[in-house]
Scaffold this active site. Structure first.
Site, PDB file in Angstrom:
ATOM      1  CG  ASP A  65      -2.217   0.945   1.114  1.00 29.25           C
ATOM      2  OD1 ASP A  65      -1.965   2.066   0.644  1.00 29.25           O
ATOM      3  OD2 ASP A  65      -3.407   0.495   1.239  1.00 29.25           O
ATOM      4  CB  CYS A 190     -16.134   3.885  -0.675  1.00 32.07           C
ATOM      5  SG  CYS A 190     -16.068   2.117  -0.856  1.00 32.07           S
TER       6      CYS A 190
END
Length: 241
Positions: A65, A190
């Site tokens: 990440d 989202c």
């Protein structure tokens, strides 16, 4: 007795409920300790995945990440804390895992997965979990794992719903459901549509379960099946492919 002696006394006590569990036992717990899982994404899906894999005693966990923790993440990304806002998600997750289970080796890749680094990173693990919110990453992980013969889980969440599928060599893949990226062209993130915080917790926990089942070689995996969860109706549906 040989498998139990593979663990320290502290580890035996830590994993006692697994060791006492039919289908796991000391042999299965040793399999978990010797296994490795790479989790791409340390956000809403990745949080429960990482916490449960670490708690279960998976010996080596990779975290991929390149993002930093934002205050708006904390509503659902439960591996991070207020004090970690602004820091690397991968490093924040590693810190939390070390507090949960110091016996787990965590390897951080403070970068995003790309076509240039995907093979090098993913090939070093037994199982791969896609826990991102980018369709490009889903296709990249799907295609890379298919190329190198690696089993993997893909998850997705939006608003009140989530879905996941597990793929192993020889089973149907994410591209068999959505052959082209254009199929997802109308989907929004989202950040635009919002997400009920517990939904990625449900799906991520299922993804972690699939990885553990694969390592232990128990039960039936979500291969050739797409599991769909709806929080509003509290329903689970499985589509056979």
């Amino acid at each position: 007795m040989g498998n139990k002696s593979f663990f320290t006394d502290e580890e035996v006590k830590r994993y006692l409920r697994h060791i006492d569990l039919e289908g796991v036992g000391p042999t299965g717990q040793r399999k978990l300790k010797e296994a490795s899982v790479c989790v791409v994404g340390a956000g809403g899906l990745g949080s429960p995945v990482l916490l449960y894999l670490a708690a279960a005693g998976v010996g080596r966990i990779g975290i991929v990440d390149g993002d930093n923790v934002d205050l708006s993440n904390l509503q659902r990304q439960v591996i991070h804390t207020t004090s970690s806002v602004g820091s690397s998600k991968a490093e924040s997750a590693r810190t939390r895992i070390a507090e949960l289970n110091p016996h787990v080796l965590v390897e951080c890749y403070n970068t995003f997965l790309t076509p240039d680094n995907a093979v090098d990173i993913l090939s070093g693990y037994d199982f791969v979990i896609e826990a991102t919110d980018h369709f490009e990453s889903k296709y990249l992980i799907n295609d890379t794992c298919a190329k190198i013969g690696k089993p993997y889980s893909i998850g997705g969440v939006q608003q009140y719903r989530g879905q996941t599928i597990t793929c192993v060599p020889g089973s149907r893949s994410y591209r068999d459901i959505f052959p082209d990226a254009e199929d997802n062209a109308g989907c929004q993130s989202c950040a635009v549509l919002g997400i009920l915080g517990v939904v990625p917790g449900v799906i991520g926990t299922i993804q972690a379960t699939e990885a553990i089942k694969y390592i232990l070689n128990i039960g039936q995996l979500l291969t050739d099946r797409l599991l769909i969860f709806d929080a509003k109706s509290m329903s689970f549906n499985v589509l056979r492919m």
